[in-house]
Design an enzyme around this catalytic site. Structure first.
Site, PDB file in Angstrom:
ATOM      1  N   CYS A   1       0.462   2.659 -22.993  1.00  0.00           N
ATOM      2  CA  CYS A   1      -0.015   3.445 -24.166  1.00  0.00           C
ATOM      3  C   CYS A   1       0.966   3.180 -25.410  1.00  0.00           C
ATOM      4  O   CYS A   1       2.199   3.690 -25.310  1.00  0.00           O
ATOM      5  CB  CYS A   1      -0.311   4.914 -24.207  1.00  0.00           C
ATOM      6  SG  CYS A   1      -0.733   5.782 -25.612  1.00  0.00           S
TER       7      CYS A   1
ATOM      8  N   ASP B   1      -1.475   2.248 -18.677  1.00  0.00           N
ATOM      9  CA  ASP B   1      -3.017   2.273 -18.607  1.00  0.00           C
ATOM     10  C   ASP B   1      -3.237   1.189 -17.791  1.00  0.00           C
ATOM     11  O   ASP B   1      -2.623   0.065 -17.312  1.00  0.00           O
ATOM     12  CB  ASP B   1      -3.546   1.892 -20.207  1.00  0.00           C
ATOM     13  CG  ASP B   1      -3.282   3.043 -21.228  1.00  0.00           C
ATOM     14  OD1 ASP B   1      -3.769   4.061 -20.668  1.00  0.00           O
ATOM     15  OD2 ASP B   1      -2.739   2.631 -22.373  1.00  0.00           O
TER      16      ASP B   1
END
EC number: 1.7.1.13
Length: 157
Positions: free
Chosen positions: A55, A62
């Protein structure tokens, strides 16, 4: 019909036991080989269930499954180089939508396919799952029309 050494020129990662894993975004690691069947229209599909990126705001990881489908023209992507390329996103900070579009654009630059689509099925964070879809069809061909149609119908899969 086996490929000869001349056809394998430029493929350096497949079979290499001294694999170097990139520590940052590395589009230059992608390798291509000639499509032996450029007169046939056919799909190649990759399912990449271990994609990770960061992120850009929080630095938290992620996770996603990335689906890549393409109709090759002259060149095709070599799968080990694709694996290492996708691995290079591990320390790359970008939004989900950016990752999917970057992957698609890098593969277009490498292969110049007739058609390509990249779909990211990201693991939910904060209770929301993001599933970006990007595609491209070669301008002035039937694949440009296919891309437009697929863009509006991709969720009906």
């Amino acid at each position: 019909m086996s490929r000869n050494n001349e056809e394998l020129q430029g493929i350096s990662l497949l079979g290499n036991q001294k694999t170097q894993y990139p520590t940052g975004y590395a589009p230059e690691i992608l390798e291509a080989f000639d499509n032996k069947h450029p007169d046939n229209d056919y799909f190649v599909k990759f399912v990449c269930p271990e994609f990770t990126s960061l992120c850009p705001m929080t630095g938290q990881p992620d996770f996603a499954t990335i689906y890549i489908r393409y109709i090759p023209h002259i060149k095709m992507v070599e799968s080990k180089s694709l694996k290492l390329y996708l691995f290079s996103f591990r320390n790359h900070g970008d939004f989900h939508e950016d990752c999917v579009n970057i992957i698609m654009k890098d593969l277009i630059a490498l292969m110049d396919p007739k058609y390509i689509e990249v779909f990211g099925e990201f693991t939910p964070r904060g209770g929301i799952a993001i599933h970006p879809f990007a595609n491209y069809g070669k301008a002035g061909t039937e694949f440009e029309t296919l891309a437009r149609k697929r863009l509006f119908e991709h969720d009906a899969q």
